[in-house]
Scaffold this motif. Structure first.
Motif, PDB file in Angstrom:
ATOM      1  N   TRP A  22      -4.417  12.282  13.980  1.00 37.71           N
ATOM      2  CA  TRP A  22      -4.398  11.702  12.638  1.00 37.71           C
ATOM      3  C   TRP A  22      -5.142  10.378  12.553  1.00 37.71           C
ATOM      4  N   SER A  23      -5.620   9.855  13.675  1.00 35.93           N
ATOM      5  CA  SER A  23      -6.293   8.561  13.663  1.00 35.93           C
ATOM      6  C   SER A  23      -7.602   8.624  12.888  1.00 35.93           C
ATOM      7  N   GLY A  24      -7.875   7.556  12.124  1.00 38.20           N
ATOM      8  CA  GLY A  24      -9.144   7.458  11.418  1.00 38.20           C
ATOM      9  C   GLY A  24      -8.998   7.046   9.972  1.00 38.20           C
ATOM     10  N   LEU A  25     -10.148   6.851   9.344  1.00 36.34           N
ATOM     11  CA  LEU A  25     -10.198   6.487   7.928  1.00 36.34           C
ATOM     12  C   LEU A  25     -10.162   7.736   7.058  1.00 36.34           C
ATOM     13  N   TYR A  26      -9.638   7.586   5.832  1.00 40.86           N
ATOM     14  CA  TYR A  26      -9.614   8.700   4.893  1.00 40.86           C
ATOM     15  C   TYR A  26      -9.669   8.153   3.470  1.00 40.86           C
ATOM     16  N   ALA A  27     -10.067   9.017   2.546  1.00 38.43           N
ATOM     17  CA  ALA A  27     -10.092   8.677   1.128  1.00 38.43           C
ATOM     18  C   ALA A  27      -9.814   9.941   0.335  1.00 38.43           C
ATOM     19  N   GLY A  28      -9.285   9.760  -0.879  1.00 43.13           N
ATOM     20  CA  GLY A  28      -8.964  10.944  -1.657  1.00 43.13           C
ATOM     21  C   GLY A  28      -8.551  10.637  -3.074  1.00 43.13           C
ATOM     22  N   VAL A  29      -8.010  11.665  -3.736  1.00 34.95           N
ATOM     23  CA  VAL A  29      -7.591  11.581  -5.136  1.00 34.95           C
ATOM     24  C   VAL A  29      -6.137  12.008  -5.264  1.00 34.95           C
ATOM     25  N   ASP A  30      -5.474  11.490  -6.307  1.00 37.82           N
ATOM     26  CA  ASP A  30      -4.080  11.824  -6.595  1.00 37.82           C
ATOM     27  C   ASP A  30      -3.935  12.162  -8.074  1.00 37.82           C
ATOM     28  N   VAL A  32       0.757  14.542  -6.165  1.00 38.65           N
ATOM     29  CA  VAL A  32       0.114  15.398  -5.174  1.00 38.65           C
ATOM     30  C   VAL A  32      -1.312  14.890  -5.018  1.00 38.65           C
ATOM     31  N   GLY A  33      -1.896  15.123  -3.834  1.00 37.89           N
ATOM     32  CA  GLY A  33      -3.220  14.583  -3.596  1.00 37.89           C
ATOM     33  C   GLY A  33      -3.994  15.363  -2.560  1.00 37.89           C
ATOM     34  N   LEU A  34      -5.258  15.024  -2.471  1.00 41.94           N
ATOM     35  CA  LEU A  34      -6.172  15.634  -1.510  1.00 41.94           C
ATOM     36  C   LEU A  34      -7.019  14.535  -0.894  1.00 41.94           C
ATOM     37  N   SER A  35      -7.077  14.496   0.444  1.00 41.82           N
ATOM     38  CA  SER A  35      -7.830  13.457   1.165  1.00 41.82           C
ATOM     39  C   SER A  35      -8.882  14.085   2.054  1.00 41.82           C
ATOM     40  N   TYR A  36      -9.924  13.299   2.298  1.00 41.01           N
ATOM     41  CA  TYR A  36     -10.953  13.679   3.265  1.00 41.01           C
ATOM     42  C   TYR A  36     -10.933  12.672   4.401  1.00 41.01           C
TER      43      TYR A  36
END
Length: 233
Positions: free
Chosen positions: A33-41, A227-231
């Motif tokens: 799970w380590s690292g950067l992420y970004a997404g929408v909610d 609810v959301g989705l991340s990359y």
């Protein structure tokens, strides 16, 4: 808003250093799970808000205490970083900014058989900077989170047919937030989430009452389901 951005930078900086230092180390078995992420909610917010004016009742003889209680749909973006330890505990930090279609409408008692004035409450935007902690079950991560929260909150009096509008309150509230959620990485990069969050944005004096001796206040709390989705980068 400045407080929120500064808090976000302060929280994310040490985590970014930790993640960079870990690049040369071997990843734990399974998903990392380590690292950067970004997404929408997207989600729904139910608010609890009370407007108080001392001596503001009928004829000024009693206090006025009205429940405004805005609710509605929300949507926005988030950015964060995780660090997974060897024992599968995951720590991280995250910041988000949400657009809110969240409002409420209540009649203002004019002291008679009818009402000619309405009070409209609107949550324009909200955001938070939070620390997170969870335990990884492979590609599934339940977590808890807490931090600082901010929101732009407006209360407007609407008279007659709506032609007359008087701003009662237009301020940025700063408070705290706490919540819990679960994430699942259905690929190495794409992560889905569901979350509950409670936020208390505190209480402030009515903007329209600035400089007056009358005691006034408006507070705001929200319950969010998101609810959301991340990359994951």
């Amino acid at each position: 808003m400045k407080t929120l951005l500064l808090a976000t930078a302060f929280i994310l900086a040490p985590l970014g250093v930790a993640c960079a230092a870990d690049v040369t180390e071997a990843s734990p078995a399974g998903y990392d799970w380590s690292g950067l992420y970004a997404g929408v909610d997207v989600g729904y917010a139910a608010g609890k808000s009370n407007l108080f004016i001392a001596g503001g009742g009928i004829g000024g003889a009693t206090d006025l205490n009205l429940p405004l209680d805005p609710d509605g749909f929300i949507g926005g973006i988030h950015l964060g970083a995780n660090y997974q330890m060897a024992n599968r505990f995951v720590i991280g930090a995250e910041a988000d900014l949400m657009y809110n279609n969240t409002d409420g409408l209540i009649p203002l008692d004019a002291g008679g058989g009818g009402f000619s004035t309405l009070l409209k409450s609107e949550l324009k935007w909200s955001g938070a900077a939070r620390l997170r902690a969870g335990y990884a079950f492979g590609r599934t991560l339940p977590y808890i989170a807490a931090g600082v929260a901010a929101a732009k909150y407006e209360v407007t009096a609407i008279g007659g047919s709506g032609a007359v509008q008087i701003p009662f309150h237009d301020e940025t509230h700063v408070g705290w937030t706490v919540g819990a959620g679960i994430e699942h990485a259905f690929t190495d990069r794409w992560i889905a989430r569901a979350e509950y969050r409670y936020s208390d944005f505190g209480s402030q004096d009515l903007s329209v009452a600035a400089g007056l001796p009358t005691e006034t206040s408006v507070d705001l709390q929200t319950h969010d389901l998101r609810v959301g989705l991340s990359y994951k980068f």
